[in-house]
Design an enzyme around this catalytic site. Structure first.
Site, PDB file in Angstrom:
ATOM      1  CG  HIS A   1      -2.014  -0.988   1.165  1.00 40.71           C
ATOM      2  ND1 HIS A   1      -3.297  -0.671   0.801  1.00 40.71           N
ATOM      3  CD2 HIS A   1      -2.013  -2.326   1.396  1.00 40.71           C
ATOM      4  CE1 HIS A   1      -4.048  -1.764   0.826  1.00 40.71           C
ATOM      5  NE2 HIS A   1      -3.288  -2.782   1.189  1.00 40.71           N
TER       6      HIS A   1
ATOM      7  CG  ASP B   1      -0.009   9.512   1.080  1.00 35.82           C
ATOM      8  OD1 ASP B   1      -0.020   8.309   1.386  1.00 35.82           O
ATOM      9  OD2 ASP B   1      -0.790  10.353   1.558  1.00 35.82           O
TER      10      ASP B   1
HETATM   11  C1  GDG Z   1      -2.018   3.926   3.537  1.00 38.15           C
HETATM   12  C2  GDG Z   1      -1.022   4.637   2.591  1.00 38.15           C
HETATM   13  C3  GDG Z   1      -2.745   4.562   0.797  1.00 38.15           C
HETATM   14  C4  GDG Z   1      -8.611   9.387   8.167  1.00 38.15           C
HETATM   15  N1  GDG Z   1      -8.955  10.169   9.194  1.00 38.15           N
HETATM   16  C5  GDG Z   1     -10.142   9.740   9.617  1.00 38.15           C
HETATM   17  C6  GDG Z   1     -10.532   8.675   8.817  1.00 38.15           C
HETATM   18  N2  GDG Z   1      -9.556   8.469   7.952  1.00 38.15           N
HETATM   19  C7  GDG Z   1      -9.607   7.429   6.926  1.00 38.15           C
HETATM   20  C8  GDG Z   1      -9.820   8.105   5.602  1.00 38.15           C
HETATM   21  C9  GDG Z   1      -9.137   7.159   4.635  1.00 38.15           C
HETATM   22  C10 GDG Z   1      -8.056   6.513   5.500  1.00 38.15           C
HETATM   23  O1  GDG Z   1      -8.379   6.740   6.857  1.00 38.15           O
HETATM   24  C11 GDG Z   1      -6.680   7.109   5.264  1.00 38.15           C
HETATM   25  O2  GDG Z   1      -6.188   6.608   4.058  1.00 38.15           O
HETATM   26  P1  GDG Z   1      -5.020   7.343   3.266  1.00 38.15           P
HETATM   27  O3  GDG Z   1      -4.896   6.695   1.953  1.00 38.15           O
HETATM   28  O4  GDG Z   1      -5.351   8.799   3.134  1.00 38.15           O
HETATM   29  O5  GDG Z   1      -3.696   7.240   4.152  1.00 38.15           O
HETATM   30  P2  GDG Z   1      -2.938   6.092   5.063  1.00 38.15           P
HETATM   31  O6  GDG Z   1      -3.662   5.865   6.331  1.00 38.15           O
HETATM   32  O7  GDG Z   1      -1.533   6.570   5.221  1.00 38.15           O
HETATM   33  O8  GDG Z   1      -2.985   4.766   4.170  1.00 38.15           O
HETATM   34  C12 GDG Z   1      -1.777   5.453   1.556  1.00 38.15           C
HETATM   35  C13 GDG Z   1      -3.598   3.746   1.750  1.00 38.15           C
HETATM   36  O9  GDG Z   1      -2.810   3.038   2.697  1.00 38.15           O
HETATM   37  C14 GDG Z   1      -4.444   2.729   0.989  1.00 38.15           C
HETATM   38  O10 GDG Z   1      -3.641   1.865   0.268  1.00 38.15           O
HETATM   39  O11 GDG Z   1      -3.583   5.376   0.004  1.00 38.15           O
HETATM   40  O12 GDG Z   1      -0.883   6.061   0.653  1.00 38.15           O
HETATM   41  O13 GDG Z   1      -0.123   5.461   3.318  1.00 38.15           O
HETATM   42  O14 GDG Z   1     -10.034   6.186   4.188  1.00 38.15           O
HETATM   43  O15 GDG Z   1     -11.205   8.247   5.421  1.00 38.15           O
HETATM   44  N3  GDG Z   1     -11.686   8.011   8.966  1.00 38.15           N
HETATM   45  C15 GDG Z   1     -12.499   8.423   9.972  1.00 38.15           C
HETATM   46  N4  GDG Z   1     -12.178   9.453  10.809  1.00 38.15           N
HETATM   47  C16 GDG Z   1     -11.018  10.137  10.657  1.00 38.15           C
HETATM   48  O16 GDG Z   1     -10.744  11.073  11.409  1.00 38.15           O
HETATM   49  N5  GDG Z   1     -13.657   7.776  10.160  1.00 38.15           N
END
Ligand code: GDG
Length: 485
Positions: A172, A381
């Site tokens: 990821h 990212d």
């Molecule tokens: C890794 C990789 C890759 C965030 N804050 C809240 C919340 N979230 C949820 C978001 C989103 C998820 O968490 C975060 O996903 P991201 O992709 O932005 O980032 P990482 O956590 O670093 O994820 C990344 C991902 O894996 C998938 O492969 O895209 O690059 O680093 O879904 O909605 N959800 C809630 N409250 C929050 O305050 N409910």
């Protein structure tokens, strides 16, 4: 496991869809927040299966077997299988090797990498533990789907113990160039571990290319770069780029709910500015929070017309708080927020609202709806799902997505305003443009963005794997000449 049962999916990841918390009344099951959970949990709820994961708690005893729980509570659809970790394992494998070696390495933060042999040994042991639990859950005909850098050695374990098991692996985060990967003393073990799978997915073609070059250079594997195939130990491993999608329709539905719209409206009224910017992410140095705050401060210095008229909501979800680099970042972020607010607050006006907590999903969508401008400016990212979620939530096609060129999602999301998060002045200028962007331009860009996010949604993403697996199953060709045999 009986051969007669229908084939199921066994998801395997370090953190799963739930965290287990010991309370006086017993174990409490708390939904977890992560990109993977957002993407895959709806699928397991619909189709059933098992999710094998560490429940986030310290094992009560050295050899605890790990709980098996029907989840979600009250309306069970699949099984959560805990892989219990001891305090030492959590420290050495999780805070240590995965988050203080692999994570910074893959995000190009070499100066934050710590390579320690006892942390590596714990990583090896914990990967063996995950593989053992997976083999207990998976039947002969099931498909195992292993996730991410925490578990790179699991595929080779599974291949060794049960050669016919169908395996996917999804990585990821970014996969670094082999020049960088070579700094890790155990890099070849990581590569060999991953090559146990049948199908290996990354978000971007650039990560695929880095992986293929690494196995060719560091292991001497035969590689078909064009087709994305590694020939290894008499097998073919298919490697492809499939950027993860989100459940577009679920975000649209949530955004259309009267309660969410009312909450968004209330939020705007409470903050009371003309233009509201938002950032939401785990508090992680890769996400560029500090740099973004500095750019926000620069904006207020250089474009004073925004003072009193624009505010930034920064939601920083607590993450990896036992790792010193994260604690240090939290202090720096909080000091910076304090400084900006003391410099520019005036009467009821406050330029930055900072929350160190996660929001419930419904609340998160209300925040997306309230924000005129979404600032997603990571230093690096793998992809970034928040950017896609914002796009999916903007049903009226207003709003501006400002996106770092170093987020994997920037390759797909044409229509976003791209920034270089290392360039504080440049970023401040782009914030200025984004805050002032007219409706017509916003809507032109959002249409483009929504088209992409809607088509390449989570169902498309899951389907990519099934297709890749179908191709692999149809193969009968000669795989002789493989290196590593
Ligand atoms: C890794 C990789 C890759 C965030 N804050 C809240 C919340 N979230 C949820 C978001 C989103 C998820 O968490 C975060 O996903 P991201 O992709 O932005 O980032 P990482 O956590 O670093 O994820 C990344 C991902 O894996 C998938 O492969 O895209 O690059 O680093 O879904 O909605 N959800 C809630 N409250 C929050 O305050 N409910």
């Amino acid at each position: 496991m009986s051969q007669k049962q229908p084939a199921k999916i066994v998801m395997v990841s370090n953190r799963g869809s739930y965290n287990l918390q010991a309370t006086r009344d017993g174990i409490q099951v708390v939904p977890a927040i992560s990109g993977l959970v957002s993407a895959v949990e709806p699928f397991l709820r619909e189709k059933g299966g098992v999710w094998v994961a560490w429940g986030g708690r310290e094992a009560p005893q050295e050899n605890s077997p790990g709980l098996r729980l029907p989840v979600p509570e009250g309306n069970p659809a699949y099984t959560f299988r805990e892989v219990p970790l001891t305090a030492d394992e959590i420290n050495l494998y999780y805070h240590g090797f995965t988050n203080s070696a692999l994570w910074p390495l893959c995000h190009y933060f070499l100066e934050k990498c710590r390579y320690e042999v006892r942390e590596w040994s714990a990583y090896v042991d914990v990967n063996a533990k995950f593989a053992a639990a997976t083999l207990e859950e998976a039947g002969e005909r099931d498909t195992v789907w292993v996730n991410d850098y925490h578990l790179a050695l699991v595929p080779a374990h599974l291949r060794h113990r049960r050669p016919q098991l169908k395996q996917f692996f999804f990585w990821h985060i970014p996969f670094p160039h082999h020049d960088l990967l070579a700094t890790l003393p155990w890099a070849t073990h990581i590569l060999r571990g991953l090559l146990g799978t049948d199908v290996l997915g990354f978000h971007l073609q650039a990560y695929v290319d880095n992986f293929l070059q690494a196995v060719a250079h560091m292991l001497g594997a035969r590689v078909d770069f064009e087709a994305g195939i590694v020939f290894w130990e008499q097998r073919r491993i298919h490697v492809g780029a499939w950027p993860m999608g989100i459940d577009y329709q679920a975000f649209q539905r949530q955004a259309a709910s009267p309660a969410t719209m009312a909450r968004a409206q209330k939020l705007r009224e409470q903050i009371g500015v003309e233009r509201l910017a938002l950032s939401v992410e785990r508090l992680d140095y890769t996400k560029g929070i500090l740099e973004r705050l500095l750019a926000w401060e620069r904006l207020l210095e250089e474009a004073p017309e925004w003072r009193g008229r624009a505010a930034l909501i920064q939601v920083a979800v607590p993450s990896r708080t036992a790792v010193p680099a994260y604690r240090q970042l939290k202090e720096q972020v909080e000091a910076t927020v304090g400084r900006i607010n003391s410099r520019f607050s005036d009467g009821n006006y406050q330029p930055v609202y900072y929350f160190w907590r996660g929001l419930p999903r419904r609340e998160l969508v209300a925040y997306y709806l309230a924000a005129d401008v979404m600032l997603v400016t990571p230093l690096r990212d793998g992809l970034n799902l928040v950017a896609k979620e914002y796009v999916a939530s903007r049903r009226d096609q207003t709003g501006v997505l400002v996106l770092s060129r170093f987020a994997g999602a920037a390759q797909e999301l044409k229509g976003a305003v791209l920034v270089n998060p290392y360039d504080i002045d440049g970023m401040a200028m782009i914030f200025n443009t984004a805050l002032g962007m007219g409706r017509a331009e916003q809507s032109k860009r959002l249409q483009l963005l929504q088209e992409r996010v809607r088509r390449h949604d989570v169902h498309w993403w899951m389907n990519c794997f099934h297709q890749a697996m179908a191709v692999r199953e149809g193969e009968t060709g000669d795989v002789s000449g493989s290196a590593g045999s």
